[in-house]
Write an enzyme that holds these catalytic residues in place. Structure first.
Site, PDB file in Angstrom:
ATOM      1  N   ASN A   9      -1.543   5.261  -0.206  1.00 43.23           N
ATOM      2  CA  ASN A   9      -0.895   4.020  -0.224  1.00 43.23           C
ATOM      3  C   ASN A   9      -2.353   4.101  -2.138  1.00 43.23           C
ATOM      4  O   ASN A   9      -3.503   4.151  -2.566  1.00 43.23           O
ATOM      5  CB  ASN A   9      -1.576   2.736  -0.179  1.00 43.23           C
ATOM      6  N   TRP A  10      -1.143   4.561  -3.171  1.00 37.83           N
ATOM      7  CA  TRP A  10      -2.003   4.936  -4.206  1.00 37.83           C
ATOM      8  C   TRP A  10      -2.704   3.742  -4.830  1.00 37.83           C
ATOM      9  O   TRP A  10      -2.941   3.691  -6.258  1.00 37.83           O
ATOM     10  CB  TRP A  10      -1.606   5.364  -5.228  1.00 37.83           C
ATOM     11  N   LYS A  11      -2.059   2.447  -4.486  1.00 40.12           N
ATOM     12  CA  LYS A  11      -2.100   1.151  -5.586  1.00 40.12           C
ATOM     13  C   LYS A  11      -1.774   1.717  -6.839  1.00 40.12           C
ATOM     14  O   LYS A  11      -1.301   1.638  -7.005  1.00 40.12           O
ATOM     15  CB  LYS A  11      -3.550   0.159  -5.137  1.00 40.12           C
ATOM     16  N   HIS A  94       1.770  -5.979   1.975  1.00 39.27           N
ATOM     17  CA  HIS A  94       0.773  -5.815   1.855  1.00 39.27           C
ATOM     18  C   HIS A  94      -0.938  -6.630   2.124  1.00 39.27           C
ATOM     19  O   HIS A  94      -0.312  -7.370   0.797  1.00 39.27           O
ATOM     20  CB  HIS A  94       0.541  -4.405   1.246  1.00 39.27           C
ATOM     21  N   GLU A  96      -2.798  -7.000  -0.170  1.00 35.80           N
ATOM     22  CA  GLU A  96      -3.030  -7.103  -1.420  1.00 35.80           C
ATOM     23  C   GLU A  96      -1.469  -8.450  -1.884  1.00 35.80           C
ATOM     24  O   GLU A  96      -1.837  -8.962  -2.627  1.00 35.80           O
ATOM     25  CB  GLU A  96      -3.113  -5.796  -2.499  1.00 35.80           C
ATOM     26  N   GLU A 166      -3.849  -3.513   9.339  1.00 37.42           N
ATOM     27  CA  GLU A 166      -4.931  -3.440   8.316  1.00 37.42           C
ATOM     28  C   GLU A 166      -5.947  -4.815   8.427  1.00 37.42           C
ATOM     29  O   GLU A 166      -5.664  -5.733   6.989  1.00 37.42           O
ATOM     30  CB  GLU A 166      -4.264  -3.170   7.202  1.00 37.42           C
ATOM     31  N   GLY A 172     -11.348  -1.272   1.599  1.00 39.84           N
ATOM     32  CA  GLY A 172     -11.954  -1.170   1.023  1.00 39.84           C
ATOM     33  C   GLY A 172     -13.299  -1.473   0.872  1.00 39.84           C
ATOM     34  O   GLY A 172     -13.411  -1.885  -0.481  1.00 39.84           O
ATOM     35  N   SER A 212      -9.998   1.616   5.335  1.00 44.76           N
ATOM     36  CA  SER A 212     -11.684   2.438   4.646  1.00 44.76           C
ATOM     37  C   SER A 212     -11.656   3.233   5.833  1.00 44.76           C
ATOM     38  O   SER A 212     -12.896   3.674   6.157  1.00 44.76           O
ATOM     39  CB  SER A 212     -12.901   2.138   4.895  1.00 44.76           C
ATOM     40  N   GLY A 233      -5.957   4.141   1.067  1.00 42.61           N
ATOM     41  CA  GLY A 233      -5.921   3.929   0.024  1.00 42.61           C
ATOM     42  C   GLY A 233      -6.701   4.565  -0.845  1.00 42.61           C
ATOM     43  O   GLY A 233      -6.485   5.977  -1.010  1.00 42.61           O
ATOM     44  N   GLY A 234      -8.468   4.433  -1.259  1.00 43.07           N
ATOM     45  CA  GLY A 234      -9.221   5.303  -1.515  1.00 43.07           C
ATOM     46  C   GLY A 234      -9.068   6.971  -1.341  1.00 43.07           C
ATOM     47  O   GLY A 234      -9.339   7.871  -2.035  1.00 43.07           O
TER      48      GLY A 234
HETATM   49  P1  PGA Z   1      -8.762   1.764   1.917  1.00 45.94           P
HETATM   50  O1  PGA Z   1      -7.232   0.808   1.572  1.00 45.94           O
HETATM   51  O2  PGA Z   1      -8.205   3.504   2.441  1.00 45.94           O
HETATM   52  O3  PGA Z   1      -9.286   2.036   0.332  1.00 45.94           O
HETATM   53  O4  PGA Z   1      -9.661   0.732   2.403  1.00 45.94           O
HETATM   54  C1  PGA Z   1      -6.412   0.642   2.742  1.00 45.94           C
HETATM   55  C2  PGA Z   1      -4.293   0.064   2.292  1.00 45.94           C
HETATM   56  O5  PGA Z   1      -5.164  -0.790   1.882  1.00 45.94           O
HETATM   57  O6  PGA Z   1      -4.032   0.526   2.409  1.00 45.94           O
END
Ligand code: PGA
Length: 252
Positions: A9-11, A94, A96, A166, A172, A212, A233-234
């Site tokens: 997930n590149w956000k 998600h 977010e 999640e 994050g 994470s 994500g990251g």
């Molecule tokens: P993260 O994000 O790996 O940076 O914690 C995961 C996500 O929100 O899908």
């Protein structure tokens, strides 16, 4: 048997050139079988990334989708538009989106239904806050979210759903749920899916862990019986770490 999945997930990150370069690097280096690799760039990069991935087995996901096919929804993107760009998956619900854009369980459900009607595979996210976990409300929260997201689905539709647990406190933050904490929720949710549909649907549904995920913690997570991959994500923003995650998943 559930094929492991690594979904990046590149956000809201990367410029077009960076996104294309990352996609190319992943496409050229990720294992070509035994694991499904997916990347989800921002919608304005989907077309360029699709082109960069054309010769690779890496598949494309959107990060969100509106439930309507078209109309007066300024700023939104519709399923048929994503279809034209070779998008096969769509991340829905998600945390977010729920937290910053007020997406409700009902809206997530409308999107899930619409995505399935259009033959996408939705990656449906759910998870508890730290406060909910500390006050013993994790199971109640995740059960509610999953039941709401899957409301009104037929068994055939449910067979195409991917779930992603999640925990919000792990996204994050560098804090990962322990493999045992995650496994407990995954197994609980698989039972809920079994109750709501049937055991075979539950057994075939991929349930990813997100929050994470890094190469150093992924092996222990994915070794758990009910953890079928990662929504990342990251660590999905670098070729090396994405490819390493895909190799770890490939070797389970
Ligand atoms: P993260 O994000 O790996 O940076 O914690 C995961 C996500 O929100 O899908």
């Amino acid at each position: 048997m559930r094929t492991p999945i690594v979904a990046g997930n590149w956000k809201m990150n990367l410029g077009t050139d960076e996104a294309v370069e990352l996609a190319r690097g992943i496409g050229e280096n990720a294992p070509t079988n035994g694991v499904t690799c997916i990347v989800a760039p921002v919608s304005v990069h989907l077309s360029s990334v699709a082109e960069a991935l054309a010769a690779s087995p890496v598949l494309l996901s959107a990060q969100n989708m509106h439930w309507a096919d078209s109309g007066a929804y300024t700023g939104e993107v519709a399923g048929p538009m994503l279809k034209e760009l070779a998008v096969r998956y769509v991340i829905l619900g998600h945390s977010e989106r729920r937290q910053y854009f007020g997406e409700t369980d009902e809206e997530v459900n409308r999107k899930v239904l619409s995505a399935l009607e259009q033959d996408f595979r939705p990656i449906v996210c759910f998870g508890e806050t730290l406060e909910e976990r500390e006050s013993g409300r994790t199971e109640a929260k995740v059960e509610f979210q999953v039941r709401a997201a899957l409301s009104g689905l037929t068994v055939e539709q449910a067979e195409r759903v991917i779930l992603a647990y999640e925990p919000i406190w792990a996204i994050g933050t560098g804090k990962t749920a322990s493999p045992q904490q995650a496994q407990q929720v995954h197994s609980f949710i698989r039972d809920i899916v079994g109750e709501r549909f049937d055991r075979s649907t539950a057994n075939s549904m991929p349930i990813l862990y997100g929050g994470s995920v890094k190469p150093r913690n992924f092996g222990d997570l994915i070794d758990e019986k009910d953890i079928d991959g990662g929504l990342v994500g990251g660590a999905s923003l670098k070729v090396d770490s994405f490819v390493e995650l895909a190799r770890i998943a490939h070797s389970v």
